[in-house]
Design an enzyme around this catalytic site. Structure first.
Site, short mmCIF file in Angstrom:
data_model
loop_
_atom_site.label_atom_id
_atom_site.label_comp_id
_atom_site.label_asym_id
_atom_site.label_seq_id
_atom_site.Cartn_x
_atom_site.Cartn_y
_atom_site.Cartn_z
N ARG A 17 -7.82 3.89 2.81
CA ARG A 17 -8.39 3.17 3.94
C ARG A 17 -7.33 2.92 5.00
NH1 ARG A 17 -12.83 -0.93 2.04
NH2 ARG A 17 -13.53 -0.31 4.08
N CYS A 18 -7.79 2.72 6.22
CA CYS A 18 -6.93 2.47 7.36
C CYS A 18 -5.95 1.33 7.05
CB CYS A 18 -7.81 2.10 8.55
SG CYS A 18 -6.94 1.97 10.11
N PRO A 19 -4.68 1.50 7.33
CA PRO A 19 -4.02 2.54 8.12
C PRO A 19 -3.34 3.62 7.27
CG PRO A 19 -2.50 0.73 7.88
CD PRO A 19 -3.78 0.35 7.13
N LEU A 20 -3.64 3.67 5.97
CA LEU A 20 -2.90 4.56 5.08
C LEU A 20 -3.01 6.05 5.42
CD1 LEU A 20 -3.25 2.82 1.62
CD2 LEU A 20 -1.26 2.96 3.09
#
Length: 82
Positions: A17-20
């Site tokens: 999930r964001c920001p990964l």
């Protein structure tokens, strides 16, 4: 796809999930040589705007972005020179 755009590295960001997805893309690009091509696959919808926005501001080049299946995003990025 030309030989130049054939991926030399691969990043599986499915399920992240964001920001990964963006952070892992940046980390992977830093370890690559100029001219190498990174294929990124992700399921986070935010990557559709985040990865191209980062590439636009960097020395890298976005060769392709696609959504081969709903909710699955694929990017081909050529590593630029520092």
């Amino acid at each position: 796809m030309t030989c130049k755009s054939m991926p030399t590295e691969y990043l599986d960001a499915d399920g992240l999930r964001c920001p990964l997805p963006l952070l892992r893309t940046k980390q992977k690009l830093m370890k690559m040589a100029a001219g190498d091509v990174l294929e990124v696959v992700a399921t986070d919808a935010g990557s559709w705007r985040d990865i191209p926005a980062y590439i636009e501001k960097s020395h890298h080049r976005l060769l392709d972005k696609s959504e081969p299946q709903p909710g699955h995003y694929r990017y081909l990025i050529e590593r630029g020179e520092d």
